[in-house]
Each structure stands twice: as structure tokens, then as C-alpha cells.
Design an enzyme around this catalytic site. Structure first.
Site, PDB file in Angstrom:
ATOM      1  N   ALA A 113       0.864  -1.171   0.000  1.00 25.18           N
ATOM      2  CA  ALA A 113       0.000   0.000   0.000  1.00 25.18           C
ATOM      3  C   ALA A 113       0.909   1.231   0.000  1.00 25.18           C
ATOM      4  O   ALA A 113       2.061   1.160   0.439  1.00 25.18           O
ATOM      5  CB  ALA A 113      -0.884  -0.015   1.231  1.00 25.18           C
ATOM      6  N   GLU A 136      -0.780  -9.135  -0.609  1.00 22.32           N
ATOM      7  CA  GLU A 136      -2.202  -9.366  -0.320  1.00 22.32           C
ATOM      8  C   GLU A 136      -3.036  -9.299  -1.593  1.00 22.32           C
ATOM      9  O   GLU A 136      -3.974 -10.083  -1.774  1.00 22.32           O
ATOM     10  CB  GLU A 136      -2.676  -8.338   0.713  1.00 22.32           C
ATOM     11  CG  GLU A 136      -1.984  -8.547   2.059  1.00 22.32           C
ATOM     12  CD  GLU A 136      -2.231  -7.430   3.053  1.00 22.32           C
ATOM     13  OE1 GLU A 136      -1.837  -6.279   2.761  1.00 22.32           O
ATOM     14  OE2 GLU A 136      -2.818  -7.687   4.115  1.00 22.32           O
TER      15      GLU A 136
END
Ligand code: CO8
Length: 257
Positions: free
Chosen positions: A65, A111
Site C-alpha cells: 500500500a 495481499e
């Protein structure tokens, strides 16, 4: 359709989606999430498309992220906006898709790859959940999907130490379906996607749904769910065609009906 953070091309019945923020090693920011949601929805809605491949660059699938975007956020900002909950829309994609991972797949990048139906890795791939080094934790499903993929001992060790796992270990551990030469990764993944795209579409949807159900239910309920979907496919034209084609020793011609 053009995107700020993605390149999308159709190769026959395969949609190839390439993460394209090279200046940030494909770090996942809000714009990239919005683009991914649109691209996956378009893929799912397009009857000419049967399987997708999501990839990054040779250096990085995605390095996590976007830390710069998150750094100054408060609890109220994150919780109030349900930050990154939009990834649930990516996982709601009904058609099969493959993550083709070269280079770093770290934090949210790992992820995101694990949201795919399976991962094919280049031999230079490196997976990790290093969030603990930033005084946070996985937040896009990593603690759950990594644990289901490789078991508690290795998942716990990876999440607590933040260490990286190379492609060979990822294959040994069951995180990736196969490892190929980095330079051939995208072509190999597209080839695999083409093989899936050539299957009867309803059977592909049902297969994805039943394998995913294994993570959500008991064995007995999962087996019943599988059987119902299996029974249901006998209502399709493609089942008649598939079995007739076998008997007549010819390839099946699918209508998706
Ligand atoms: N976010 C923002 N920018 C990044 C990120 C990132 N995750 N990773 C790399 N970049 C940027 C760098 O800042 C650098 O930019 P600049 O040139 O402007 O300084 C550029 O990409 C190139 O990176 P490096 O110079 O660091 O490249 P190296 O080859 O030296 O190192 C690494 C590569 C090892 C991958 C290194 O960049 C790194 O450690 N990156 C961060 C990895 C990381 O910690 N990832 C986890 C992020 S946290 C997360 O993913 C949480 C997910 C859950 C969120 C859910 C919210 C609800």
C-alpha cells in the site's frame, strides 16, 4: 478505456492488466484501487473475456500500500472511510484471474496477489508482509489468506519478522502454483489464462466458486455445495456438447449456455 495507473489490453479472450506506477514500485494508492475496481468490473461484464492476468513490472508486482498516502491518516480517517475496503470488489470478480508476480510483492502487494485465484511467480519474485516494520499489520487480508495458503507457522513467522520469501520457497510452501523464468512470466501466465479461457465458461465459474467455498465452510457443506453446482451444470447446453464431443472424439464448441 485508459487508466491513470493501469495498462489494460485484451489478448483474445484474456484480459491482461498491468499495474503501472513505476515511480513508486506500483504502490497501491486510492487511484490505483479505483482503476482496479473499474478494470475488473469491465472484465467481468465483457462476454468476450474469459480469464484475466494481473501483473506488475519485472522489478515489482507491487511494493505495498502507498505508505506516503497512508502516513498522516488518523484512526478516524481510516476507519471512517473504511480505507481499502474497495478491494472486496476486486475479490468479488466472478471469472477466474491469475496474479503473475515478478519482483517485490510486499504488504498490500502480496495481499493483492493472494486475492487472485492463483499466483504464478517469476523466479525473481519476493513475497512478504513487512507491515510490522512500519508499526502496523497486514490490512488487506494478508493475515488470513497467507495463513490459509502456507499454514500458521510460516505465516506467523513472516508477519512477525517481516522477512521476504523467495519464489522457490513460495512454491514449496504452496503460496504459488508454479515458478517460471522471470522474462517469460507474462507469456506463461497468458498461456495458462488462455487454457482456462478455452474451457466452458459456466464450468469455469462454478469451479472457482466451489474451490473458494472450501475456505468458507465445513467439509460436509462444501461437498454438498460442490454437488449442487455439479448437478446444476447438467442444465447447461455446454455439458451436453462437452460429453458429446468426448464421445465423438472432437473438441467441444462452447456457447456459454
Ligand atoms: N509506498 C510508497 N512508495 C513506495 C513504496 C510504498 N509501499 N515502496 C516503494 N516506494 C517508492 C520509494 O519511496 C521510492 O520513491 P522515491 O524514489 O520517490 O524515494 C521508489 O518507490 C523506489 O523505491 P526504493 O528506492 O525504496 O527502491 P529499492 O529498490 O531501494 O527498495 C523495496 C525496494 C525493498 C521494495 C523498498 O521500496 C521497500 O521496502 N518498500 C516498502 C515495502 C513495504 O513496507 N510495504 C508495505 C507497505 S504497508 C502495506 O502494504 C499495508 C497494507 C494494508 C493496508 C490496508 C489498509 C486498510
Amino acid at each position: 478505456m485508459t487508466y491513470e495507473t493501469l495498462l489494460v489490453e485484451q489478448r483474445g479472450a484474456v484480459t491482461l492488466i498491468t499495474l503501472n506506477r513505476p515511480q513508486a514500485l506500483n504502490a497501491l494508492n486510492s487511484q490505483l484501487l479505483a482503476d482496479l475496481i473499474t478494470a475488473f468490473a469491465a472484465f467481468d461484464a465483457d462476454d468476450s473475456q474469459r480469464c484475466a492476468v494481473l501483473t506488475g513490472s519485472e522489478k515489482a508486482f507491487a511494493a505495498g500500500a502507498d505508505i506516503k498516502e497512508m502516513a498522516s491518516q488518523s484512526f478516524a480517517d481510516m476507519y471512517g472511510s473504511n480505507f481499502f475496503a474497495g478491494y472486496d470488489k476486486v475479490t468479488a470478480t466472478r471469472k477466474p484471474w491469475i496474479a503473475a508476480v515478478n519482483g517485490f510483492a510486499l504488504g498490500g502487494g502480496c495481499e493483492l496477489a493472494m486475492m487472485a485465484d492463483f499466483i504464478i511467480a517469476g523466479d525473481n519474485a519476493k513475497f512478504g508482509q513487512p507491515e510490522i516494520k512500519l508499526a502496523v499489520t497486514p490490512g488487506m487480508g494478508g493475515s488470513q489468506r497467507l495463513t490459509r495458503a502456507i499454514g500458521k507457522a510460516k505465516a506467523m513467522e513472516m508477519c512477525l519478522t517481516g522477512r521476504m520469501m523467495d519464489a522457490a520457497e513460495a512454491e514449496r510452501s504452496g503460496l504459488v502454483a508454479k515458478v517460471v523464468a522471470a522474462a517469460e512470466l507474462v507469456d506463461e501466465a497468458v498461456k495458462t489464462a488462455e487454457a482456462i479461457a478455452a474451457m466452458a465458461p459456466l464450468a469455469a465459474l462454478a469451479t472457482k466458486e466451489m474451490v473458494n467455498a472450501a475456505f468458507e465452510t465445513t467439509l460436509q457443506q462444501g461437498v454438498v455445495f460442490e454437488r449442487r453446482l455439479f448437478h446444476g451444470l447438467f442444465g447447461s447446453e455446454d455439458q451436453k456438447e462437452g460429453m458429446a464431443a468426448f464421445v465423438e472424439k472432437r473438441p467441444g464448441m462452447w456457447t456459454g449456455k
